[in-house]
Design a protein around this motif. Structure first.
Motif, PDB file in Angstrom:
ATOM      1  N   GLY A 263       0.815  -1.214   0.000  1.00 52.09           N
ATOM      2  CA  GLY A 263       0.000   0.000   0.000  1.00 52.09           C
ATOM      3  C   GLY A 263       0.844   1.258   0.000  1.00 52.09           C
ATOM      4  O   GLY A 263       0.509   2.256  -0.640  1.00 52.09           O
ATOM      5  N   LEU A 264       1.963   1.219   0.726  1.00 53.06           N
ATOM      6  CA  LEU A 264       2.858   2.367   0.798  1.00 53.06           C
ATOM      7  C   LEU A 264       3.463   2.666  -0.568  1.00 53.06           C
ATOM      8  O   LEU A 264       3.540   3.833  -0.986  1.00 53.06           O
ATOM      9  N   LYS A 265       3.881   1.631  -1.286  1.00 53.33           N
ATOM     10  CA  LYS A 265       4.457   1.838  -2.619  1.00 53.33           C
ATOM     11  C   LYS A 265       3.408   2.410  -3.580  1.00 53.33           C
ATOM     12  O   LYS A 265       3.723   3.294  -4.394  1.00 53.33           O
ATOM     13  N   ALA A 266       2.178   1.942  -3.465  1.00 54.49           N
ATOM     14  CA  ALA A 266       1.104   2.479  -4.310  1.00 54.49           C
ATOM     15  C   ALA A 266       0.835   3.945  -3.965  1.00 54.49           C
ATOM     16  O   ALA A 266       0.610   4.777  -4.856  1.00 54.49           O
ATOM     17  N   LEU A 267       0.875   4.261  -2.672  1.00 55.63           N
ATOM     18  CA  LEU A 267       0.678   5.647  -2.225  1.00 55.63           C
ATOM     19  C   LEU A 267       1.721   6.578  -2.827  1.00 55.63           C
ATOM     20  O   LEU A 267       1.389   7.683  -3.300  1.00 55.63           O
ATOM     21  N   LEU A 268       2.977   6.168  -2.836  1.00 55.05           N
ATOM     22  CA  LEU A 268       4.041   7.013  -3.357  1.00 55.05           C
ATOM     23  C   LEU A 268       3.860   7.276  -4.848  1.00 55.05           C
ATOM     24  O   LEU A 268       4.095   8.392  -5.327  1.00 55.05           O
ATOM     25  N   LYS A 269       3.422   6.265  -5.564  1.00 53.88           N
ATOM     26  CA  LYS A 269       3.146   6.452  -6.993  1.00 53.88           C
ATOM     27  C   LYS A 269       1.992   7.425  -7.194  1.00 53.88           C
ATOM     28  O   LYS A 269       2.012   8.252  -8.113  1.00 53.88           O
ATOM     29  N   GLU A 270       0.982   7.349  -6.335  1.00 48.95           N
ATOM     30  CA  GLU A 270      -0.146   8.279  -6.411  1.00 48.95           C
ATOM     31  C   GLU A 270       0.301   9.711  -6.174  1.00 48.95           C
ATOM     32  O   GLU A 270      -0.084  10.636  -6.902  1.00 48.95           O
ATOM     33  N   LEU A 271       1.107   9.907  -5.138  1.00 47.29           N
ATOM     34  CA  LEU A 271       1.584  11.255  -4.833  1.00 47.29           C
ATOM     35  C   LEU A 271       2.402  11.824  -5.991  1.00 47.29           C
ATOM     36  O   LEU A 271       2.286  13.002  -6.323  1.00 47.29           O
ATOM     37  N   LYS A 272       3.221  10.983  -6.601  1.00 43.07           N
ATOM     38  CA  LYS A 272       4.035  11.417  -7.733  1.00 43.07           C
ATOM     39  C   LYS A 272       3.154  11.802  -8.916  1.00 43.07           C
ATOM     40  O   LYS A 272       3.423  12.800  -9.603  1.00 43.07           O
ATOM     41  N   SER A 273       2.090  11.033  -9.155  1.00 41.08           N
ATOM     42  CA  SER A 273       1.197  11.339 -10.279  1.00 41.08           C
ATOM     43  C   SER A 273       0.401  12.616 -10.022  1.00 41.08           C
ATOM     44  O   SER A 273       0.062  13.343 -10.956  1.00 41.08           O
ATOM     45  N   GLU A 274       0.116  12.900  -8.742  1.00 44.53           N
ATOM     46  CA  GLU A 274      -0.636  14.106  -8.395  1.00 44.53           C
ATOM     47  C   GLU A 274       0.250  15.347  -8.382  1.00 44.53           C
ATOM     48  O   GLU A 274      -0.229  16.458  -8.647  1.00 44.53           O
ATOM     49  N   SER A 275       1.524  15.179  -8.066  1.00 44.11           N
ATOM     50  CA  SER A 275       2.460  16.312  -7.984  1.00 44.11           C
ATOM     51  C   SER A 275       3.781  15.870  -8.611  1.00 44.11           C
ATOM     52  O   SER A 275       4.590  15.198  -7.971  1.00 44.11           O
ATOM     53  N   SER A 276       4.001  16.267  -9.841  1.00 48.53           N
ATOM     54  CA  SER A 276       5.165  15.779 -10.591  1.00 48.53           C
ATOM     55  C   SER A 276       6.493  16.248 -10.013  1.00 48.53           C
ATOM     56  O   SER A 276       7.536  15.653 -10.293  1.00 48.53           O
ATOM     57  N   ASP A 277       6.469  17.307  -9.184  1.00 49.46           N
ATOM     58  CA  ASP A 277       7.730  17.794  -8.610  1.00 49.46           C
ATOM     59  C   ASP A 277       8.127  17.037  -7.339  1.00 49.46           C
ATOM     60  O   ASP A 277       9.139  17.351  -6.724  1.00 49.46           O
ATOM     61  N   ILE A 278       7.334  16.040  -6.967  1.00 48.89           N
ATOM     62  CA  ILE A 278       7.741  15.162  -5.869  1.00 48.89           C
ATOM     63  C   ILE A 278       8.708  14.110  -6.408  1.00 48.89           C
ATOM     64  O   ILE A 278       8.480  13.517  -7.456  1.00 48.89           O
ATOM     65  N   HIS A 279       9.781  13.889  -5.680  1.00 45.90           N
ATOM     66  CA  HIS A 279      10.735  12.823  -6.010  1.00 45.90           C
ATOM     67  C   HIS A 279      10.951  12.003  -4.744  1.00 45.90           C
ATOM     68  O   HIS A 279      10.968  12.547  -3.642  1.00 45.90           O
ATOM     69  N   TYR A 280      11.123  10.712  -4.899  1.00 50.47           N
ATOM     70  CA  TYR A 280      11.246   9.881  -3.707  1.00 50.47           C
ATOM     71  C   TYR A 280      12.122   8.667  -3.952  1.00 50.47           C
ATOM     72  O   TYR A 280      12.348   8.234  -5.083  1.00 50.47           O
ATOM     73  N   SER A 281      12.601   8.132  -2.831  1.00 46.14           N
ATOM     74  CA  SER A 281      13.308   6.861  -2.821  1.00 46.14           C
ATOM     75  C   SER A 281      12.638   5.993  -1.767  1.00 46.14           C
ATOM     76  O   SER A 281      12.614   6.349  -0.581  1.00 46.14           O
ATOM     77  N   TYR A 282      12.067   4.877  -2.202  1.00 47.47           N
ATOM     78  CA  TYR A 282      11.440   3.937  -1.278  1.00 47.47           C
ATOM     79  C   TYR A 282      12.434   2.830  -0.966  1.00 47.47           C
ATOM     80  O   TYR A 282      12.945   2.164  -1.870  1.00 47.47           O
TER      81      TYR A 282
END
Length: 372
Positions: A263-282
């Motif tokens: 669920g956490l990995k899916a959440l991070l993908k959602e946040l990235k799709s909603e705000s393209s200037d978000i970058h992350y390392s899981y």
């Protein structure tokens, strides 16, 4: 070290370079890329916030904790030495961020004189995504409150640097989140109330949605680069193993750890799709930790079940307190106490976080994240 700038002073590359030279004597490669690290989480990354919580049962500011720390003394870290964020700070060339409560314990509030530009650690032993985890330890700083504390730091940075300077500073900083284990421990506790309210799937879904709301608040306050750790193989810590007569891992706790991580990995993908200037390392803590358990000899580990410091069955009946005994060789133990890794294990984790392959750090590792 605290430092202030006028509201008109732009926080640009030259300012960042000057600051790094001021702090370190010479500028490392990452100075301009990572001006600060902001840490949110639980005891895995607490560096002393709980020292200031008078009622908390989750404290580590006494021996034998810190026996291998540079000072040889307990700091509030749940470790024989440094923890993973200490090593991560080393990687980016910054001092390990101080505990937030140390900045306000005497001053009572943040000001230009006590806010630290290189970052702040808000993590608290016993903390969870939900507020209720502190019931197990009487007092902790749940993630909701950690984010509220960050809002005060954010406002002080805006006051000191101006809104443009603060955003430039924060957009290049790392926001590290290590949390979720205590929420799951709380659910599977034999006296759990939440297990009567939610199915396990409903509970982990609520963990994910609650975390998403808090991360969006952080985004609104300047956060752009996130380092997110999944939950580890929590059913294999000594406190969980000792509940089985065979000392085997708790299968149910591990299973729902993996479901939360999905669920956490899916959440991070959602946040990235909603705000393209978000970058992350899981960081896939579970996979790396499972590798240590399955092939400990690869990492020089010989003891994966028993804690180094404690008393009783698997040294997990009593936590690491002054009357406990501790092992002479901490480097060959996976666990320091009944829940937490040894310094050497944390060092291994930090190595994977920093430069691990996509199998362990997706969609990029932190070494790559700081260059974005």
């Amino acid at each position: 070290m605290a430092i202030t700038f006028s509201n008109e002073a732009p926080f640009n590359f030259i300012t960042s370079l000057f600051f790094c030279v001021l702090v370190f004597g010479s500028c490392r490669v990452w100075c301009a890329s990572v001006p600060g690290i902001y840490i949110f989480g639980d005891s895995l990354v607490d560096v002393g916030n709980n020292n200031y919580l008078t009622l908390s049962l989750a404290k580590a500011d006494f021996p034998h904790n810190g026996v291998d720390f540079p000072t040889g003394k307990a700091t509030g870290r749940f470790s024989n030495g440094k923890n993973a964020v200490d090593f991560l700070a080393d990687k980016v060339g910054l001092p390990s961020p101080p505990p937030y409560l140390s900045l306000v314990s005497h001053a009572k509030k943040l000001s230009s004189t006590n806010v630290t530009l290189t970052g702040v650690n808000f993590a608290s032993g016993g903390a969870g995504i939900f507020n209720g985890t502190d019931e197990l330890f009487k007092q902790s700083i749940p993630l909701t409150k950690q984010v509220s504390y960050y809002s005060l730091v954010h406002d002080q940075l805006v006051q000191d640097l101006g809104s443009v300077g603060a955003q430039a500073h924060l957009s290049k900083s790392l926001f590290t989140i290590v949390i979720g284990s205590n929420d799951l421990f709380g659910y599977f506790n034999k006296d759990s109330k939440v297990s009567k309210q939610y199915t396990p799937q409903q509970y982990v879904d609520l963990m994910v949605s609650t975390l998403k709301g808090l991360m969006k608040r952080m985004y609104e306050m300047g956060a752009r680069k996130f380092v997110i750790s999944g939950v580890g193989v929590i059913g294999c810590c000594p406190a969980q193993r000792k509940q089985n007569t065979t000392s085997d891992c708790k299968v149910e706790a591990n299973y729902w750890s993996t479901k939360y991580n999905e669920g956490l990995k899916a959440l991070l993908k959602e946040l990235k799709s909603e705000s393209s200037d978000i970058h992350y390392s899981y960081f896939d803590t579970y996979d790396v930790m499972n590798g240590l358990i399955q092939h400990p000899e690869t990492y020089g580990i010989t003891e994966i079940k028993e804690a180094c410091c404690g008393l009783g069955n698997l040294k997990a009946d009593i936590p690491c307190i002054p009357i406990s005994t501790y092992c002479s060789n901490r480097k060959n133990h996976l666990f320091w106490d009944l829940y937490h890794p040894t310094e050497s294990t944390s060092h291994i984790f930090a190595g994977f976080i920093w430069s691990g392959s996509q199998q362990y750090s997706t969609p990029m590792n932190v070494e790559q994240l700081v260059k974005v």
